[in-house]
Design a protein around this motif. Structure first.
Motif, PDB file in Angstrom:
ATOM      1  N   MET A  89      -2.829  14.878  -9.773  1.00 50.04           N
ATOM      2  CA  MET A  89      -2.237  13.627  -9.301  1.00 50.04           C
ATOM      3  C   MET A  89      -3.348  12.607  -9.060  1.00 50.04           C
ATOM      4  SD  MET A  89       0.275  12.936  -6.036  1.00 50.04           S
ATOM      5  CE  MET A  89      -0.957  13.299  -4.800  1.00 50.04           C
ATOM      6  N   VAL A  90      -3.276  11.458  -9.716  1.00 47.53           N
ATOM      7  CA  VAL A  90      -4.295  10.415  -9.577  1.00 47.53           C
ATOM      8  C   VAL A  90      -3.673   9.226  -8.864  1.00 47.53           C
ATOM      9  CG1 VAL A  90      -5.922   8.920 -10.768  1.00 47.53           C
ATOM     10  CG2 VAL A  90      -5.419  11.187 -11.694  1.00 47.53           C
ATOM     11  N   THR A  91      -4.236   8.866  -7.709  1.00 45.20           N
ATOM     12  CA  THR A  91      -3.728   7.769  -6.904  1.00 45.20           C
ATOM     13  C   THR A  91      -4.449   6.479  -7.242  1.00 45.20           C
ATOM     14  OG1 THR A  91      -3.158   9.256  -5.088  1.00 45.20           O
ATOM     15  CG2 THR A  91      -3.442   6.936  -4.529  1.00 45.20           C
ATOM     16  N   MET A  92      -3.706   5.389  -7.309  1.00 46.27           N
ATOM     17  CA  MET A  92      -4.283   4.054  -7.430  1.00 46.27           C
ATOM     18  C   MET A  92      -4.178   3.393  -6.060  1.00 46.27           C
ATOM     19  SD  MET A  92      -3.422   0.945 -10.102  1.00 46.27           S
ATOM     20  CE  MET A  92      -1.651   0.886  -9.732  1.00 46.27           C
ATOM     21  N   ARG A  93      -5.281   2.824  -5.591  1.00 42.60           N
ATOM     22  CA  ARG A  93      -5.314   2.226  -4.251  1.00 42.60           C
ATOM     23  C   ARG A  93      -5.519   0.714  -4.346  1.00 42.60           C
ATOM     24  NH1 ARG A  93      -8.733   4.755   0.660  1.00 42.60           N
ATOM     25  NH2 ARG A  93      -6.812   5.999   0.681  1.00 42.60           N
ATOM     26  N   LEU A  94      -4.761  -0.005  -3.525  1.00 41.55           N
ATOM     27  CA  LEU A  94      -4.932  -1.441  -3.342  1.00 41.55           C
ATOM     28  C   LEU A  94      -5.376  -1.679  -1.907  1.00 41.55           C
ATOM     29  CD1 LEU A  94      -4.436  -4.507  -4.028  1.00 41.55           C
ATOM     30  CD2 LEU A  94      -2.084  -4.146  -3.268  1.00 41.55           C
ATOM     31  N   THR A  95      -6.552  -2.296  -1.735  1.00 40.98           N
ATOM     32  CA  THR A  95      -7.060  -2.643  -0.414  1.00 40.98           C
ATOM     33  C   THR A  95      -7.104  -4.155  -0.287  1.00 40.98           C
ATOM     34  OG1 THR A  95      -8.425  -0.636  -0.348  1.00 40.98           O
ATOM     35  CG2 THR A  95      -8.971  -2.390   1.208  1.00 40.98           C
ATOM     36  N   VAL A  96      -6.474  -4.678   0.737  1.00 38.92           N
ATOM     37  CA  VAL A  96      -6.456  -6.116   0.968  1.00 38.92           C
ATOM     38  C   VAL A  96      -7.732  -6.517   1.705  1.00 38.92           C
ATOM     39  CG1 VAL A  96      -5.209  -8.052   2.004  1.00 38.92           C
ATOM     40  CG2 VAL A  96      -3.938  -6.083   1.100  1.00 38.92           C
ATOM     41  N   LEU A  97      -8.564  -7.313   1.053  1.00 40.28           N
ATOM     42  CA  LEU A  97      -9.791  -7.801   1.679  1.00 40.28           C
ATOM     43  C   LEU A  97      -9.577  -9.159   2.327  1.00 40.28           C
ATOM     44  CD1 LEU A  97     -12.287  -6.856  -1.179  1.00 40.28           C
ATOM     45  CD2 LEU A  97     -11.649  -5.495   0.829  1.00 40.28           C
ATOM     46  N   GLY A  98      -8.757  -9.987   1.700  1.00 42.07           N
ATOM     47  CA  GLY A  98      -8.429 -11.311   2.210  1.00 42.07           C
ATOM     48  C   GLY A  98      -7.124 -11.765   1.605  1.00 42.07           C
ATOM     49  N   CYS A  99      -6.357 -12.545   2.370  1.00 38.74           N
ATOM     50  CA  CYS A  99      -5.035 -12.938   1.885  1.00 38.74           C
ATOM     51  C   CYS A  99      -4.611 -14.309   2.408  1.00 38.74           C
ATOM     52  CB  CYS A  99      -3.995 -11.895   2.256  1.00 38.74           C
ATOM     53  SG  CYS A  99      -3.971 -11.457   4.022  1.00 38.74           S
ATOM     54  N   SER A 100      -5.520 -15.045   3.038  1.00 37.92           N
ATOM     55  CA  SER A 100      -5.169 -16.355   3.571  1.00 37.92           C
ATOM     56  C   SER A 100      -5.010 -17.349   2.424  1.00 37.92           C
ATOM     57  CB  SER A 100      -6.243 -16.834   4.551  1.00 37.92           C
ATOM     58  OG  SER A 100      -5.854 -18.035   5.188  1.00 37.92           O
ATOM     59  N   GLY A 101      -3.982 -18.177   2.497  1.00 37.14           N
ATOM     60  CA  GLY A 101      -3.670 -19.081   1.397  1.00 37.14           C
ATOM     61  C   GLY A 101      -4.369 -20.419   1.507  1.00 37.14           C
ATOM     62  N   SER A 102      -4.943 -20.861   0.402  1.00 39.72           N
ATOM     63  CA  SER A 102      -5.548 -22.192   0.241  1.00 39.72           C
ATOM     64  C   SER A 102      -6.857 -22.360   0.999  1.00 39.72           C
ATOM     65  CB  SER A 102      -4.566 -23.299   0.645  1.00 39.72           C
ATOM     66  OG  SER A 102      -3.422 -23.269  -0.175  1.00 39.72           O
ATOM     67  N   VAL A 103      -6.922 -21.924   2.244  1.00 43.02           N
ATOM     68  CA  VAL A 103      -8.152 -21.943   3.033  1.00 43.02           C
ATOM     69  C   VAL A 103      -8.189 -20.675   3.870  1.00 43.02           C
ATOM     70  CG1 VAL A 103      -8.256 -24.466   3.178  1.00 43.02           C
ATOM     71  CG2 VAL A 103      -7.067 -23.177   4.960  1.00 43.02           C
ATOM     72  N   GLY A 104      -9.373 -20.336   4.370  1.00 44.34           N
ATOM     73  CA  GLY A 104      -9.467 -19.201   5.270  1.00 44.34           C
ATOM     74  C   GLY A 104      -8.809 -19.513   6.604  1.00 44.34           C
TER      75      GLY A 104
ATOM     76  N   ALA B 199     -10.181 -13.867   5.599  1.00 40.07           N
ATOM     77  CA  ALA B 199     -10.760 -14.336   4.348  1.00 40.07           C
ATOM     78  C   ALA B 199      -9.667 -14.850   3.409  1.00 40.07           C
ATOM     79  CB  ALA B 199     -11.530 -13.199   3.678  1.00 40.07           C
ATOM     80  N   CYS B 200     -10.076 -15.617   2.421  1.00 40.66           N
ATOM     81  CA  CYS B 200      -9.160 -16.051   1.367  1.00 40.66           C
ATOM     82  C   CYS B 200      -8.869 -14.882   0.422  1.00 40.66           C
ATOM     83  CB  CYS B 200      -9.757 -17.232   0.613  1.00 40.66           C
ATOM     84  SG  CYS B 200      -9.849 -18.756   1.576  1.00 40.66           S
ATOM     85  N   SER B 201      -8.262 -15.176  -0.716  1.00 40.20           N
ATOM     86  CA  SER B 201      -7.735 -14.127  -1.591  1.00 40.20           C
ATOM     87  C   SER B 201      -8.814 -13.191  -2.122  1.00 40.20           C
ATOM     88  CB  SER B 201      -6.999 -14.769  -2.770  1.00 40.20           C
ATOM     89  OG  SER B 201      -5.858 -15.464  -2.321  1.00 40.20           O
ATOM     90  N   GLY B 202      -8.567 -11.891  -1.944  1.00 43.55           N
ATOM     91  CA  GLY B 202      -9.439 -10.867  -2.493  1.00 43.55           C
ATOM     92  C   GLY B 202      -8.830  -9.498  -2.280  1.00 43.55           C
ATOM     93  N   TYR B 203      -8.784  -8.682  -3.342  1.00 46.95           N
ATOM     94  CA  TYR B 203      -8.113  -7.377  -3.290  1.00 46.95           C
ATOM     95  C   TYR B 203      -8.951  -6.383  -4.101  1.00 46.95           C
ATOM     96  CZ  TYR B 203      -4.476 -10.775  -2.280  1.00 46.95           C
ATOM     97  OH  TYR B 203      -3.794 -11.844  -1.763  1.00 46.95           O
ATOM     98  N   LEU B 204      -9.113  -5.189  -3.576  1.00 51.54           N
ATOM     99  CA  LEU B 204      -9.871  -4.168  -4.279  1.00 51.54           C
ATOM    100  C   LEU B 204      -8.920  -3.136  -4.856  1.00 51.54           C
ATOM    101  CD1 LEU B 204     -12.835  -3.388  -4.914  1.00 51.54           C
ATOM    102  CD2 LEU B 204     -12.674  -1.767  -3.014  1.00 51.54           C
ATOM    103  N   LEU B 205      -9.063  -2.870  -6.153  1.00 49.92           N
ATOM    104  CA  LEU B 205      -8.265  -1.877  -6.869  1.00 49.92           C
ATOM    105  C   LEU B 205      -9.167  -0.697  -7.207  1.00 49.92           C
ATOM    106  CD1 LEU B 205      -6.690  -4.441  -9.336  1.00 49.92           C
ATOM    107  CD2 LEU B 205      -5.443  -3.303  -7.481  1.00 49.92           C
ATOM    108  N   THR B 206      -8.730   0.512  -6.828  1.00 50.04           N
ATOM    109  CA  THR B 206      -9.570   1.672  -7.071  1.00 50.04           C
ATOM    110  C   THR B 206      -8.770   2.857  -7.575  1.00 50.04           C
ATOM    111  OG1 THR B 206      -9.408   2.202  -4.706  1.00 50.04           O
ATOM    112  CG2 THR B 206     -11.402   1.086  -5.429  1.00 50.04           C
ATOM    113  N   VAL B 207      -9.398   3.588  -8.489  1.00 51.09           N
ATOM    114  CA  VAL B 207      -8.924   4.871  -8.980  1.00 51.09           C
ATOM    115  C   VAL B 207     -10.096   5.833  -8.841  1.00 51.09           C
ATOM    116  CG1 VAL B 207      -8.215   6.158 -11.031  1.00 51.09           C
ATOM    117  CG2 VAL B 207      -7.220   3.905 -10.567  1.00 51.09           C
ATOM    118  N   ALA B 208      -9.881   6.996  -8.278  1.00 51.42           N
ATOM    119  CA  ALA B 208     -10.970   7.951  -8.030  1.00 51.42           C
ATOM    120  C   ALA B 208     -11.768   8.215  -9.302  1.00 51.42           C
ATOM    121  CB  ALA B 208     -10.405   9.252  -7.467  1.00 51.42           C
ATOM    122  N   GLY B 209     -13.087   8.154  -9.171  1.00 51.68           N
ATOM    123  CA  GLY B 209     -13.970   8.447 -10.289  1.00 51.68           C
ATOM    124  C   GLY B 209     -14.180   7.302 -11.248  1.00 51.68           C
TER     125      GLY B 209
END
Length: 258
Positions: free
Chosen positions: A1-16, A21-31
């Motif tokens: 089973m391989v999990t895909m992870r979404l981590t929210v780093l920033g999500c404020s709209g238009s300005v911080g 923080a403003c928009s930024g998201y980390l996508l990760t798959v093991a390895g």
């Protein structure tokens, strides 16, 4: 089973916002190589909590400041940190990305920093999939100036995250989010069509309508400006989408198992 992870780093709209923080998201798959999706002001600092900035690939939805202008800071990190980056990181974005980031990074007004020492740059092509970080990323042109691409990310075992980026209502958004496990959708303001510019952003009402039309399994609202009522946007979205709805927050993690 391989999990895909979404981590929210920033999500404020238009300005911080305060502590946001403003928009930024980390996508990760093991390895696999981590993929940073958008890099607005404040995102580099949040990225350091969960990943080495030297190791990430970067994908940009568009070139508005709140989605890309921490990349000049990442250039400094990758060039001058005690352990500099080795090799160039993939960087995908709209046409003109190297010029936009290079102009922001240059030391002298009017100059353009050559970022190709650090990034291997590629232009999005609407509808043309890219394989990155163990995931398939499909860019679709959205209804937002300048050239903006929503991204449909499919994990190694079929998990789907759809990211609207910034957009007004459009058919392409519905296609992008069709059947998505998580529809990460902007909702920049409340619903007042007479007072809002057309073809720019979504209200909570419109985000919920898009999720319903797309048959998304869940709706994760993002890009709410600090001056907009989060509670009102959330209530609007829940009035037009019957599935799970929430507002994302910095540091939130979504794990998508097969």
């Amino acid at each position: 089973m391989v999990t895909m992870r979404l981590t929210v780093l920033g999500c404020s709209g238009s300005v911080g916002g305060p502590g946001a923080a403003c928009s930024g998201y980390l996508l990760t798959v093991a390895g696999e190589q981590p993929v940073l999706m958008d890099c607005g002001p404040g995102v580099l600092g949040e990225l350091q909590r969960v990943a080495d900035p030297n190791e990430v690939a970067v994908v940009l939805s568009h070139l508005h400041a709140d989605h890309c202008l921490d990349l000049p800071a990442m250039l400094v990190w990758r060039r001058y940190a005690p352990t500099p980056a080795t090799g160039r990181a993939p960087l995908y974005g709209p046409p003109g990305t190297p010029l936009r980031i290079g102009a922001a990074s240059a030391e002298i007004p009017g100059d353009v920093d050559d970022i190709t020492d650090t990034f291997a740059t590629h232009d999005w092509v609407d509808g043309e999939e890219v394989q990155l970080g163990g995931m398939s990323i499909l860019p679709r042109r959205m209804n937002h100036p300048p050239a903006t691409f929503g991204l449909r990310i499919t994990g190694p075992q079929g998990q789907v995250i759809a990211y609207s980026a910034d957009t007004g209502a459009c058919d392409e958004l519905i296609d992008l989010a069709a059947g998505a496990d998580i529809f990460l959708c902007e909702a920049s303001w409340t619903h007042a069509p007479a007072d809002r510019p057309a073809d720019l952003h979504l209200s909570g009402i419109e985000a919920g309508e898009a999720a319903t039309k797309a048959g998304a399994r869940s709706l994760a609202l993002t890009h709410i400006a600090p001056w907009t009522s989060t509670e009102d946007v959330l209530a609007e979205a829940r009035s037009t989408f019957a599935g799970p709805v929430d507002v994302v927050r910095s540091g939130q993690v979504f794990d998508l198992a097969p």
